[in-house]
Design an enzyme around this catalytic site. Structure first.
Site, PDB file in Angstrom:
ATOM      1  N   HIS A 138      18.861  11.169   3.664  1.00  0.00           N
ATOM      2  CA  HIS A 138      19.716  11.999   2.467  1.00  0.00           C
ATOM      3  C   HIS A 138      21.129  12.131   2.811  1.00  0.00           C
ATOM      4  O   HIS A 138      21.373  13.389   2.802  1.00  0.00           O
ATOM      5  CB  HIS A 138      18.966  13.082   2.541  1.00  0.00           C
ATOM      6  CG  HIS A 138      17.447  13.311   1.997  1.00  0.00           C
ATOM      7  ND1 HIS A 138      16.950  11.959   1.150  1.00  0.00           N
ATOM      8  CD2 HIS A 138      16.286  13.973   2.030  1.00  0.00           C
ATOM      9  CE1 HIS A 138      15.742  12.189   0.864  1.00  0.00           C
ATOM     10  NE2 HIS A 138      15.438  13.551   1.224  1.00  0.00           N
ATOM     11  N   HIS A 212      16.593  16.537  -5.796  1.00  0.00           N
ATOM     12  CA  HIS A 212      15.585  16.807  -5.048  1.00  0.00           C
ATOM     13  C   HIS A 212      14.932  18.143  -5.339  1.00  0.00           C
ATOM     14  O   HIS A 212      14.284  18.878  -4.007  1.00  0.00           O
ATOM     15  CB  HIS A 212      16.070  16.967  -3.513  1.00  0.00           C
ATOM     16  CG  HIS A 212      15.147  16.566  -2.505  1.00  0.00           C
ATOM     17  ND1 HIS A 212      14.121  17.266  -2.190  1.00  0.00           N
ATOM     18  CD2 HIS A 212      15.034  15.304  -1.644  1.00  0.00           C
ATOM     19  CE1 HIS A 212      13.180  16.985  -0.997  1.00  0.00           C
ATOM     20  NE2 HIS A 212      13.846  15.714  -0.750  1.00  0.00           N
ATOM     21  N   GLU A 343      11.628  11.846  -7.054  1.00  0.00           N
ATOM     22  CA  GLU A 343      13.091  11.589  -6.958  1.00  0.00           C
ATOM     23  C   GLU A 343      13.515  10.374  -7.583  1.00  0.00           C
ATOM     24  O   GLU A 343      12.988   9.392  -6.896  1.00  0.00           O
ATOM     25  CB  GLU A 343      13.474  12.054  -5.490  1.00  0.00           C
ATOM     26  CG  GLU A 343      12.864  13.112  -4.685  1.00  0.00           C
ATOM     27  CD  GLU A 343      12.909  12.965  -3.145  1.00  0.00           C
ATOM     28  OE1 GLU A 343      13.763  12.086  -2.548  1.00  0.00           O
ATOM     29  OE2 GLU A 343      12.026  13.422  -2.763  1.00  0.00           O
TER      30      GLU A 343
END
Ligand code: BGC
Length: 378
Positions: A138, A212, A343
């Site tokens: 991420h 997210h 996502e």
């Protein structure tokens, strides 16, 4: 880089209620919707963080802040018209600054994992921050979810929104090139939250942006999500190794607990999936076309969420790492499986998997991506 092609059917689906519903109007005949800006708090170095509240005709509300371009809350009506916040998170900025497992976050420069944080591009080797064991996750230690964006309100005929911009400098977390990035959240009167992304770069770079939020359609903190009925529009997924890096294989979901091609409760076969769901599905559509990703139904509230995206994949994460150690909004304790994430994104570790759709953005190109979260009840 990517062309967005909207199917005619989808446009009809999203706009039809404008013509068929009788909407409440203000005295001057306009639909009542608004975007309000206020101070949410300050970071430790004194930077002011702004909060934008988008409200539509139905009272549906989305709150977005400039820290992390984070969706702080999303209030959606149930089958009786009663609003509840259906996203996990914190009441105040302090919570997000202290410990945020990506609640509501905009994730980048590369959402999901890159094996060992390494890739080679145009013959040059790059080493990114390793913040998930030996892997990169991420966007690294300080990804897009932990930087301060610039925000400005946006108003169009049938939407209210906020536009967030951020210049991600050459070398941040190890990535090549200055990446100029824009995320726009828009709320429509048809109860759709539209998130669109744009970016340009001055050096070739991998890019993979996603949203997210952890959803619980019964209302945040209101038990686990195992009874939610989920449909994922995907016949195939990308199996992973122990570090959650795709092996490169593309496998059919048929006759496995991964199969959500027809609606199944999330809990129906979760016990057969080691660690719970944390997998990338390959959406049944052309890679860059806008199309249906997933549909989720929560029986007690009647809320349905449909996701559409131009992205080729979706990471389905069932909140496996929530363990009761976080107390979130309104004092609610978030236990295992108390929220799920869907996502829309490119596949994990694509920079090291030439067989996956490309995630490389070159100078002179424009990155474009859009995801739509549409709500109704039944
Ligand atoms: C990942 C999980 C990770 C989680 C962090 C998800 O997108 O797939 O593996 O633990 O984000 O919140």
């Amino acid at each position: 880089m990517k062309k967005m092609m909207y199917s005619v059917g989808l446009m009809i689906l999203l706009t039809a209620p404008i013509f068929f519903s009788c909407q409440k109007r203000t005295e001057n005949g306009k639909v009542e919707m608004n975007v309000k800006k206020e101070l949410f708090g300050k970071t430790s170095d004194g930077t002011a963080i702004e909060l934008f509240t988008l409200t539509n005709y139905n009272g549906m509300k989305a709150r977005i802040m400039t820290y992390g371009a984070i969706l702080v809350s999303l209030e959606v009506p149930d089958r009786n018209g009663k609003l509840a916040d259906i996203t996990l998170g914190y009441d105040d900025l302090a919570g997000y600054l202290k410990n945020n497992p990506y609640f509501g976050a905009t994730v980048g420069r590369y959402a999901n994992r890159i094996a060992k944080g390494r890739f080679t591009l145009n013959g040059v080797k790059y080493q990114l921050a390793q913040n998930d064991g030996e892997n990169h996750l991420h966007g690294g230690v300080k990804g897009f979810d932990k930087v301060v964006w610039k925000g400005e309100p946006v108003k169009e005929a049938n939407t209210v929104g906020v536009k967030l911009t951020y210049l991600n400098k050459d070398g941040e977390e190890g990535y090549p090139g200055n990446l100029s990035c824009t995320v726009v959240y828009k709320l429509t009167n048809e109860n759709a939250l539209i998130i669109s992304y744009e970016a340009t770069t001055d050096k070739a770079t991998p890019i993979n942006l996603t949203h997210h939020s952890y959803f619980n359609l019964a209302g945040q903190g209101n038990g686990d999500i195992l009874n939610h009925k989920l449909m994922i529009n995907a016949d195939k997924y990308t199996p992973v190794d122990a570090g959650l890096i795709p092996t490169g294989e593309i496998r059919s979901v048929k006759n496995t607990p991964m199969d959500f091609t027809t609606p199944q409760t999330i809990g129906s076969r979760i016990a057969e999936v080691k660690g719970g769901y944390d997998h990338n599905y390959i959406i049944n559509k052309k890679a860059d076309e806008m199309g249906l990703v997933a549909r989720v139904f929560e029986p007690t509230s009647g809320r349905v969420m449909e996701i559409y995206s131009t992205e080729p994949g979706v990471q389905f994460y069932s909140g496996n790492f929530l363990d009761g150690s976080i107390t979130g909004k309104s004092g609610k304790v978030y236990r295992k499986y108390y929220g799920f994430c869907l996502e829309p994104q490119h596949f994990p570790d694509s920079p090291n998997k030439p067989q996956f759709p490309s995630v490389i953005l070159n100078p002179g190109e424009k990155f474009e991506s859009e995801s739509i979260y549409k709500f109704y009840t039944k």
